[in-house]
Motif scaffolding. Structure first.
Motif, PDB file in Angstrom:
ATOM      1  N   MET A 195       0.841  -1.192   0.000  1.00  0.00           N
ATOM      2  CA  MET A 195       0.000   0.000   0.000  1.00  0.00           C
ATOM      3  C   MET A 195       0.874   1.239   0.000  1.00  0.00           C
ATOM      4  N   HIS A 196       0.521   2.198  -0.845  1.00  0.00           N
ATOM      5  CA  HIS A 196       1.279   3.443  -0.930  1.00  0.00           C
ATOM      6  C   HIS A 196       0.438   4.594  -0.404  1.00  0.00           C
ATOM      7  N   HIS A 197       0.908   5.219   0.681  1.00  0.00           N
ATOM      8  CA  HIS A 197       0.211   6.370   1.227  1.00  0.00           C
ATOM      9  C   HIS A 197       0.871   7.639   0.722  1.00  0.00           C
ATOM     10  N   ARG A 198       0.046   8.556   0.203  1.00  0.00           N
ATOM     11  CA  ARG A 198       0.586   9.807  -0.312  1.00  0.00           C
ATOM     12  C   ARG A 198       1.246  10.570   0.818  1.00  0.00           C
ATOM     13  N   THR A 199       2.379  11.168   0.530  1.00  0.00           N
ATOM     14  CA  THR A 199       3.133  11.900   1.533  1.00  0.00           C
ATOM     15  C   THR A 199       2.948  13.402   1.345  1.00  0.00           C
ATOM     16  N   PHE A 213      -8.890  12.763  -1.897  1.00  0.00           N
ATOM     17  CA  PHE A 213     -10.266  12.318  -2.099  1.00  0.00           C
ATOM     18  C   PHE A 213     -10.744  12.533  -3.533  1.00  0.00           C
ATOM     19  N   LEU A 214      -9.839  13.025  -4.384  1.00  0.00           N
ATOM     20  CA  LEU A 214     -10.142  13.147  -5.808  1.00  0.00           C
ATOM     21  C   LEU A 214      -9.705  11.900  -6.579  1.00  0.00           C
ATOM     22  N   ARG A 215      -9.161  10.926  -5.877  1.00  0.00           N
ATOM     23  CA  ARG A 215      -8.749   9.691  -6.553  1.00  0.00           C
ATOM     24  C   ARG A 215      -9.951   9.020  -7.211  1.00  0.00           C
ATOM     25  N   ARG A 216      -9.719   8.428  -8.381  1.00  0.00           N
ATOM     26  CA  ARG A 216     -10.783   7.725  -9.099  1.00  0.00           C
ATOM     27  C   ARG A 216     -11.167   6.456  -8.343  1.00  0.00           C
ATOM     28  N   ASP A 217     -12.433   6.088  -8.499  1.00  0.00           N
ATOM     29  CA  ASP A 217     -12.927   4.869  -7.848  1.00  0.00           C
ATOM     30  C   ASP A 217     -12.161   3.636  -8.312  1.00  0.00           C
ATOM     31  N   ASP A 218     -11.809   3.586  -9.585  1.00  0.00           N
ATOM     32  CA  ASP A 218     -11.112   2.392 -10.074  1.00  0.00           C
ATOM     33  C   ASP A 218      -9.702   2.280  -9.488  1.00  0.00           C
ATOM     34  N   VAL A 224     -15.523  -6.454  -3.408  1.00  0.00           N
ATOM     35  CA  VAL A 224     -15.375  -5.011  -3.167  1.00  0.00           C
ATOM     36  C   VAL A 224     -16.084  -4.225  -4.261  1.00  0.00           C
ATOM     37  N   GLU A 225     -16.814  -3.199  -3.840  1.00  0.00           N
ATOM     38  CA  GLU A 225     -17.372  -2.213  -4.760  1.00  0.00           C
ATOM     39  C   GLU A 225     -17.001  -0.827  -4.242  1.00  0.00           C
ATOM     40  N   VAL A 226     -16.705   0.093  -5.169  1.00  0.00           N
ATOM     41  CA  VAL A 226     -16.355   1.456  -4.780  1.00  0.00           C
ATOM     42  C   VAL A 226     -17.180   2.426  -5.611  1.00  0.00           C
ATOM     43  N   ARG A 227     -17.859   3.329  -4.948  1.00  0.00           N
ATOM     44  CA  ARG A 227     -18.647   4.339  -5.627  1.00  0.00           C
ATOM     45  C   ARG A 227     -18.486   5.672  -4.897  1.00  0.00           C
ATOM     46  N   GLU A 228     -17.955   6.667  -5.598  1.00  0.00           N
ATOM     47  CA  GLU A 228     -17.719   7.998  -5.010  1.00  0.00           C
ATOM     48  C   GLU A 228     -16.881   7.921  -3.740  1.00  0.00           C
ATOM     49  N   GLY A 229     -15.913   6.999  -3.740  1.00  0.00           N
ATOM     50  CA  GLY A 229     -15.023   6.844  -2.596  1.00  0.00           C
ATOM     51  C   GLY A 229     -15.594   6.008  -1.476  1.00  0.00           C
ATOM     52  N   SER A 265      -7.754   2.753   5.565  1.00  0.00           N
ATOM     53  CA  SER A 265      -6.464   3.427   5.501  1.00  0.00           C
ATOM     54  C   SER A 265      -6.019   3.740   4.078  1.00  0.00           C
ATOM     55  N   VAL A 266      -6.752   3.258   3.094  1.00  0.00           N
ATOM     56  CA  VAL A 266      -6.403   3.531   1.694  1.00  0.00           C
ATOM     57  C   VAL A 266      -6.733   4.980   1.355  1.00  0.00           C
ATOM     58  N   ASP A 267      -5.793   5.677   0.751  1.00  0.00           N
ATOM     59  CA  ASP A 267      -6.010   7.079   0.392  1.00  0.00           C
ATOM     60  C   ASP A 267      -7.211   7.229  -0.532  1.00  0.00           C
ATOM     61  N   GLY A 268      -8.074   8.164  -0.196  1.00  0.00           N
ATOM     62  CA  GLY A 268      -9.235   8.453  -1.028  1.00  0.00           C
ATOM     63  C   GLY A 268     -10.515   7.791  -0.570  1.00  0.00           C
ATOM     64  N   VAL A 269     -10.434   6.877   0.394  1.00  0.00           N
ATOM     65  CA  VAL A 269     -11.634   6.198   0.896  1.00  0.00           C
ATOM     66  C   VAL A 269     -12.414   7.149   1.802  1.00  0.00           C
TER      67      VAL A 269
END
Length: 224
Positions: free
Chosen positions: A1-5, A142-147, A171-176, A199-203
Motif C-alpha cells: 500500500m502506498h500512502h501519499r506523503t 479524495f479526488l482519486r478515481r474509484d477504479d 469489493v465495490e467502490v462508488r464515489e469513494g 487506511s487507503v487514500d481516497g476512501v
C-alpha cells in the motif's frame, strides 16, 4: 500500500516573507500572489512563524471606530503587540508549526487539527523551508478515481497483504465509498479488513456485509 506523503502534495514554490519585511509589503505580497498567509523566514530560510490576513487585520480592528459606534475591543498584551507591529516578525503567529516531507496525510491532518492551523510549512532535516501544505492539498487524495481505489484494495490489501484468507471478499467502490461483501473463514478477520480498507487514500467510508464461517474466538459456526 502506498500512502501519499506531504512531499507529493505540498506546494514547492513557496511565497515567503523575510522577517524584517514592512507591514505594507506583507499586505502587497499576499495580494500580488493571491494567498492568505505566508511563512516568515530567517536569514537561513528557516520558518519562524506564519503571517496571515487575520494577523494583519488586527491593526485595523484595534483602531477606534471613527463613527464612535463600536467600542475598541479589549486586547491581550500579545494581541496589542501584533496590532502595533510594523514588521513581519512582529505580526506573525509564532512559532511556526511545521511538517516533514515524509509525513503521511494522516500525520499532517492530525497536526493541523491539534494546532488549529490551516497550513503547515514543510521543512527538511535542517529546518529549511521546502514547501507548504494546506488543508486543500490534503483533501486532494479524495479526488482519486474509484477504479484506482478499487485496484489498491483488491490488489494491495486483499491479495497482497491478506492473501488467501480474503480471497472470497468482494469489493465495490462508488464515489469513494467502499462496500465489502463475500465471506471469510473467521469473524475476527473482518475488522482487520475494514481497518486496512479505511487506511487507503481516497476512501470516504467503508460498509461491510461480510459473512463468516466461524467466530474465531470460540470456534462456533455462525454468521452464514
Amino acid at each position: 500500500m502506498h500512502h501519499r506523503t506531504v512531499e507529493e502534495l505540498m506546494t514547492r514554490d513557496v511565497v515567503r516573507a523575510r522577517r524584517d519585511m514592512p507591514f505594507k509589503e506583507v499586505v502587497k505580497l499576499l495580494a500580488d500572489n493571491g494567498v492568505t498567509a505566508v511563512p516568515v523566514v530567517d536569514e537561513l530560510d528557516r520558518p519562524m512563524g506564519v503571517v496571515s490576513e487575520a494577523d494583519l487585520l488586527r491593526k485595523s480592528s484595534a483602531q477606534a471606530d471613527p463613527s464612535g459606534l463600536t467600542p475598541v475591543p479589549h486586547l491581550e498584551a500579545w494581541e496589542r503587540a501584533k496590532a502595533e507591529g510594523t514588521r513581519a516578525e512582529e505580526l506573525m503567529s509564532a512559532p511556526a508549526v511545521c511538517a516533514r516531507p515524509e509525513w503521511t496525510v494522516v500525520e499532517a491532518a492530525r497536526l493541523m487539527a491539534v494546532q488549529n492551523v490551516k497550513r503547515l510549512p514543510v521543512v527538511d532535516e535542517t529546518d529549511r523551508l521546502q514547501g507548504i501544505v494546506s488543508r486543500g492539498d490534503l483533501l486532494r487524495i479524495f479526488l482519486r478515481r474509484d477504479d484506482a481505489i478499487l485496484d489498491e484494495i483488491t490488489g494491495d490489501v486483499l491479495r497482497g497483504t491478506l492473501g488467501p484468507v480474503a480471497s472470497d471478499v468482494t469489493v465495490e467502490v462508488r464515489e469513494g465509498r467502499v462496500s465489502l461483501g463475500g465471506s471469510v473463514e473467521v469473524r475476527t478477520l473482518i475488522p482487520v479488513i475494514e481497518r486496512l480498507c479505511r487506511s487507503v487514500d481516497g476512501v470516504v467510508s467503508v460498509a461491510e456485509h461480510i459473512a463468516y464461517r466461524a467466530d474465531g474466538s470460540r470456534g462456533s459456526a455462525t454468521g452464514m
